[in-house]
Design an enzyme around this catalytic site. Structure first.
Site, PDB file in Angstrom:
ATOM      1  CB  SER A  26      -6.482  -0.171 -10.244  1.00  0.00           C
ATOM      2  OG  SER A  26      -7.599  -0.982 -10.410  1.00  0.00           O
ATOM      3  CG  HIS A  72      -5.309  -5.328  -9.146  1.00  0.00           C
ATOM      4  ND1 HIS A  72      -5.077  -4.824 -10.413  1.00  0.00           N
ATOM      5  CD2 HIS A  72      -6.092  -4.405  -8.526  1.00  0.00           C
ATOM      6  CE1 HIS A  72      -5.703  -3.663 -10.557  1.00  0.00           C
ATOM      7  NE2 HIS A  72      -6.308  -3.383  -9.428  1.00  0.00           N
TER       8      HIS A  72
END
Length: 661
Positions: free
Chosen positions: A521, A634
């Site tokens: 991320s 994610h």
């Protein structure tokens, strides 16, 4: 004791404990234990533990996802959320034993059970579209060949990394009479309603909602109170702050709240507040304390179970809450006079806690360097701590754990920075070893003393692991966490590279010619940035990363506000600035072999971010490899499919083996 470290495949053997709830009489704890079953899928069930004897009893069976256990007021029943009927619904099981029975059967499911003080009612959270009503019931989901349909939306926020494309539902609060079965919808409108809680006398319900004209572009969250007799609703706050997790004081005169005023956008510290229900007077109890009043610690053991808020002392004079400070999450107490003390300390992450009415003791969940996640109990003063579970001891006692060493060092501008280093398992004096620099996501999060499976796997493969909290991280005050906004690739880059220099100067076992870097991320952004600005690393792995802030703005589920919050500009105002801080701009400088890991269904940092980077490197004939994980979002490294998590770890270690060993 063998000398083997923790392997990637050991993930299948771990148990993950969460959401401990102390019974009304203080004798028992109900909690969730999640395991990876024989089909290599997650399975979570309800367990009960006797505090004195420490005996654990499994309360629900089956290959289901049982979560959110809550005691009835008299302790005779346990309510929980389960998908055993097909959708998530509320179930009840008698503490005396027997089969679980289904309480709700709403068309789109239900979650978050909250029991009334008299035990006669239950609040649940229900997803509803504008046209739904509570009378519509769940039907068996049959496999049918649906006609292919386009997805159409007029919403700005139409997708979410956790739930995918919006199904146009909103979270509403429903009241269930447990004696008659009557179901009453308490909220209405195209708004989401969260964190419902009963007043101590059972006459009112408080909850949070953003009921503004444009909830997609206003980020406050107000507190509402509903009179259950009249159904009248009052808004108690003034639409200029983000509040969550209200809790009534035992005398019913006040609410505790967690929240912030968005003064520093997404980096604003969460604080503890008290709201007087008679005067509407709102007091920030931690305004003088420069700390984040929630758990921001990162680990990959699935410890998150929601925010329990700030819990009142039975004398109505103080509150108990979690806060993140100096790489640890612990339990703190604040009085109504703003006096703050640490109740439970230590180099660890306390990730959940609960108590009961007489408040003789706390039960809480802990992760630390040698404990993936276990339950503890202590007296209310924080003394006489006892460990209640040892869920993973059978596995860990056969392993050589790599225990992190923490250290403090100076940034280029003199700021104190905190880092940790893990030595390779089986390190021999006089020999040199490769080192991997790990960079966390967020960036407004915190590496901590919590157990990290990934770090243990690297150490067992012969790597040292360096991790730290650069500017932008939580745990070191408001100025520290805000310092990265408008300065990505600046002070944060300096901090992680200074940490590397410190490690190279301090630990003579590190081979400076065998350095790797990885992160996910924001940590993936930083990995991409680093290899575009230095050739110090011989291999890199970028995970769920950001390479292009211009395209991120329009494709991420949070891009339309996150870009402005974090970079203090937008694509309309200054696209040149967004391109300046995009790693893709510097791709011609990259010499470091790069492994790109990305999930197909990542809507937080969509896979096009990895695709752009891969094509740009491949066209230049730079050494790169692209791994795309199907049916994953994610959260792959923390809650993704177990088998794919193993593949991910193998890809990382194989890449570093190829270039660093």
């Amino acid at each position: 004791m063998t000398n083997n470290g923790v392997s990637a495949d050991d993930l299948f053997e771990f148990s993950f404990l969460s959401d401990p709830q102390l019974s009304p009489d203080g004798s028992w704890v109900v909690f969730i234990k999640r395991v990876i079953n024989g089909e290599k899928k997650y399975q979570s069930n309800v367990f009960v533990l006797h505090v004195d004897s420490k005996e654990v009893t499994r309360f629900t069976q089956g290959n289901f996802s049982d979560t959110q256990p809550r005691w009835s007021a008299n302790g005779k029943d346990i309510f929980f959320t389960s998908n055993r009927s097909g959708r998530q619904q509320i179930w009840r099981i008698a503490f005396s034993g027997g089969e679980a029975t289904q309480v709700t059967s709403f068309k789109r499911g239900a979650s978050q059970p909250v029991c009334s003080p008299d035990g006669k009612q239950l609040i649940v959270t229900v997803p509803l579209t504008k046209s739904d009503n509570l009378e519509e019931k769940e039907t068996k989901q049959e496999a049918t060949e649906d006609k292919i349909q386009p997805y159409i939306t007029t919403k700005l926020h139409y997708k979410s990394d956790m739930s995918g494309f919006s199904d146009e539902t909103f979270q509403h609060i429903a009241l269930i009479d447990l004696e008659t079965g009557t179901e009453t919808l308490l909220t209405d409108g195209a708004y989401d309603h969260h964190y419902p809680v009963f007043s101590p006398d059972g006459t009112h319900v408080a909850y949070t909602a953003n009921r503004s004209e444009d909830p997609e572009q206003t980020f406050f969250s107000d507190i509402y109170q509903l009179n259950l007799a009249t159904k009248d609703t009052e808004k108690l706050t003034t639409s200029d702050k983000r509040f969550r997790a209200p809790q009534y004081s035992p005398d019913g005169t006040k609410l505790s709240l967690l929240g912030d005023d968005l003064a520093f956008a997404g980096s604003t510290l969460t604080r503890v507040w008290s709201l007087d229900l008679a005067t509407r007077n709102l007091t920030c109890l931690t305004s003088e304390w420069d700390a984040e009043c929630s758990d921001m610690a990162i680990n990959d053991m699935g410890t998150g179970a929601g925010d329990m808020g700030a819990i009142w002392h039975k004398a109505n004079d103080a509150l108990y809450f979690l806060a993140s400070e100096q790489g640890a999450t612990n339990l703190y107490r604040v009085t109504l006079e703003k006096q703050i003390t640490k109740v439970l300390g230590g180099k660890r992450q306390v990730y959940a806690f609960s108590t009961n009415k007489d408040q003789a003791q706390f039960v809480y969940a802990v992760s630390q360097s040698d404990i993936p996640g276990d339950l503890f109990v202590s007296t209310f003063s924080g003394d006489e701590e006892q460990r209640l579970t040892a869920a993973n001891e059978h596995l860990l006692q056969t392993k050589a754990l790599a225990i992190p060493e923490d250290f403090i060092f100076k940034a280029n501008d003199g700021t104190d920075l905190q880092g940790w280093i893990i030595k390779p398992v089986g390190l021999k004096e006089g020999e040199s070893y490769p080192l991997v620099l790990e960079i966390h996501g967020g960036p407004h999060a915190m590496y901590s003393y919590a157990f990290m499976h990934e770090f243990q796997v690297l150490a067992s493969k012969g790597y040292g692991v360096l991790f730290m909290n650069p500017r932008g991280s939580h745990g070191y005050g408001q100025q520290y966490v805000d310092a990265v906004r408008g300065n990505y690739g600046g002070v944060d880059y300096d901090d992680v590279m200074t940490a590397l220099d410190y490690a190279l100067d301090t630990y003579d076992w590190i081979d400076p010619m065998r350095l790797g870097v990885t992160g996910g991320s924001y940590g993936g952004f930083m990995t991409n940035w680093i290899i575009g600005h230095t050739n110090k690393f011989k291999a890199a792995v970028t995970q769920r990363s950001i390479s292009n802030w211009i395209s991120f703005y329009g494709v991420s589920d949070i891009g339309y506000f996150f870009t402005e919050w974090e970079h203090k500009t937008t694509i309309m105002e200054d696209p040149d600035e967004l391109w300046r801080i995009s790693p893709l701009r510097y791709v011609k400088h990259v010499q470091t072999p790069l492994l790109i890991l990305h999930s197909e269904n990542d809507y937080r940092c969509p896979i096009e971010q990895g695709e752009q980077l891969y094509v740009a490197l491949k066209q230049q004939k730079k050494p790169t490899r692209f791994v795309r994980f199907p049916n994953s979002n994610h959260e792959l490294s923390r809650s993704g499919d177990p088998s794919l998590r193993i593949v991910r770890l193998s890809e990382i270690t194989n890449w570093f083996d190829q270039y660093l060993q």
